[in-house]
Design an enzyme around this catalytic site. Structure first.
Site, short mmCIF file in Angstrom:
data_model
loop_
_atom_site.label_atom_id
_atom_site.label_comp_id
_atom_site.label_asym_id
_atom_site.label_seq_id
_atom_site.Cartn_x
_atom_site.Cartn_y
_atom_site.Cartn_z
N TYR A 123 0.90 -1.12 0.09
CA TYR A 123 0.06 0.04 -0.11
C TYR A 123 0.83 1.31 0.00
CZ TYR A 123 -5.03 -0.60 0.19
OH TYR A 123 -6.49 -0.51 -0.11
N LYS A 171 1.53 -14.62 3.75
CA LYS A 171 1.93 -15.40 2.50
C LYS A 171 3.20 -15.76 2.45
CE LYS A 171 0.64 -17.22 -1.53
NZ LYS A 171 -0.50 -18.09 -1.69
N ASP A 204 -4.90 -17.46 0.84
CA ASP A 204 -5.68 -17.86 0.22
C ASP A 204 -6.59 -18.86 0.76
OD1 ASP A 204 -3.33 -19.12 0.27
OD2 ASP A 204 -2.86 -19.75 -1.85
N ASP A 228 -7.08 -5.21 3.37
CA ASP A 228 -8.10 -4.68 2.49
C ASP A 228 -9.24 -5.49 2.08
OD1 ASP A 228 -9.31 -2.46 0.91
OD2 ASP A 228 -7.82 -3.20 -0.62
MG MG Z 1 -10.90 -1.40 0.69
#
Ligand code: MG
Ligand code: NAI
Length: 335
Positions: A123, A171, A204, A228
């Site tokens: 981000y 991950k 995942d 997010d």
């Molecule tokens: Mg969002």
């Protein structure tokens, strides 16, 4: 009387901010709003999506209620939401998802709280071209310090709220350094909280588990981009983006906004559900130790969902509008 910065924002922002302000007023909240601007509409008007006056007001008052801000896709100015979170080091993005009364959903009794690291990861938007725009690269940043802060915040919340488990999502099988570091710090921090169960899941698998059996999750902590995505997924488990609030909290400032964006597809049509921003405002009241006031408003929301469904917004199965729903809640609070 609290001085609180208010940024209505873009799209449905004005409608839902007005609704939430009316509800807080009807409940008797003692708030002096410091009116500020930011976002796409401000950019179009002034050429600057984040005016100095808004930053200065945030610097002075350290607390804000913010509507959604549109960020152009693919090009244009960078996210003002991200800029504000970074500028005030609002490292904890706290996003609860609870099942609500009388909202159709295949999922029952969901009660989870997602902690999203709010200042780093992919981000940071550090991207560049290689080879004459034939090849693009993006950089993810994970630091020990910021990871420790968000993971500790998740455990502290779990302890204070009598939660039993923290699930760390990563991950680290592929992103061995960045999310590997996040996982490593999770294991270290968890040792200080022997009464709280700690587990880790690869993102995942996490997405699948959240749909298959969301009740197994309690507190979740993860990096910025995963948080997010998974927080929109969590919203989908409890009735959608219209009903999930959020808080951005740092050591000395806080900004309260919904999980959702500016919803241009329904802006100006009276269809926006203000519950998400309202629940964010209730997190704001709790941050200010106004627990009873927050509880009084939450209880009015539950009553309206249960007994006045017709007056609710269409996203939760009602036949009403932003206005009829807001009026129903205000009426209960005033009576
Ligand atoms: Mg969002
Ligand atoms: P979105 O969250 O605005 O909308 C997704 C879907 O959910 C739409 O169908 C919308 O109608 C619905 N929805 C959202 N909020 C709702 C509400 N309160 N009541 C009823 N339905 C609601 O996501 P989208 O369309 O991907 O993004 C639109 C813009 O918002 C983009 O510019 C994006 O960058 C920005 N955005 C801003 C955020 C923020 O200010 N923190 C967060 C997410 C997106």
């Amino acid at each position: 009387m609290y001085n609180i910065v208010r940024i209505p924002g873009d799209g449905i922002g004005t409608e839902i901010t007005k609704a939430v302000t009316d509800i807080l007023e009807a409940a008797g909240a003692q708030i002096n709003w410091i009116e500020c601007e930011a976002g796409e509409a401000t950019y179009k008007k002034t050429g600057n999506p984040l005016p100095d006056e808004t930053i200065e007001a945030m610097q002075e008052h350290r607390i804000a209620l913010k509507g959604p801000l549109t960020t152009p896709v693919g090009a244009g100015f960078r996210s003002i939401n991200v800029a504000l979170r970074q500028k005030f080091n609002l490292y904890s993005n706290i996003r609860p998802a609870h099942s609500l009364p009388n909202i159709e959903s295949p999922f029952r009794s969901v009660d989870l709280v997602l902690f999203r690291e709010n200042t780093q990861g992919l981000y940071i938007g550090k991207e560049h071209w290689v080879d004459d725009e034939e090849h693009a690269e993006s950089i993810a940043v994970v630091t020990r310090d910021a990871s420790k802060k968000i993971i500790t915040a998740a455990f502290e919340y779990a302890q204070k709220n009598n939660r039993k488990k923290v699930t760390l999502v990563h991950k680290a099988n592929i992103l061995k350094l960045t999310t590997g570091l996040f996982l490593q710090i999770g294991k270290e921090v968890s040792e200080k909280y022997p009464d709280i169960v700690f587990e880790d899941l690869i993102v995942d698998n996490m997405a699948m588990q959240m749909v298959l059996n969301p009740q197994r999750f309690d507190v979740i902590v993860t990096t910025n981009l995963f948080g997010d995505i998974l927080s929109d997924l969590a919203s989908g488990l409890v009735g959608g983006l219209g009903v999930t609030g959020a808080a951005n909290i740092g050591d000395d400032a806080a900004m309260f906004e919904a999980v959702h964006g500016s919803a241009p597809d329904i802006a100006g049509q009276g269809k926006a559900n203000p519950t998400a921003l309202l629940f964010s405002a209730l997190m704001m009241l709790e941050y200010l130790d106004e627990y009873r006031l927050a509880e009084k408003i939450r209880s009015a929301v539950y009553t309206v969902l249960q007994d006045h469904k017709d007056e609710c917004t269409p996203d939760v199965g009602g036949q009403g509008s932003t206005q009829t729903y807001t009026e129903a809640i205000c009426k209960l609070l005033r009576d």
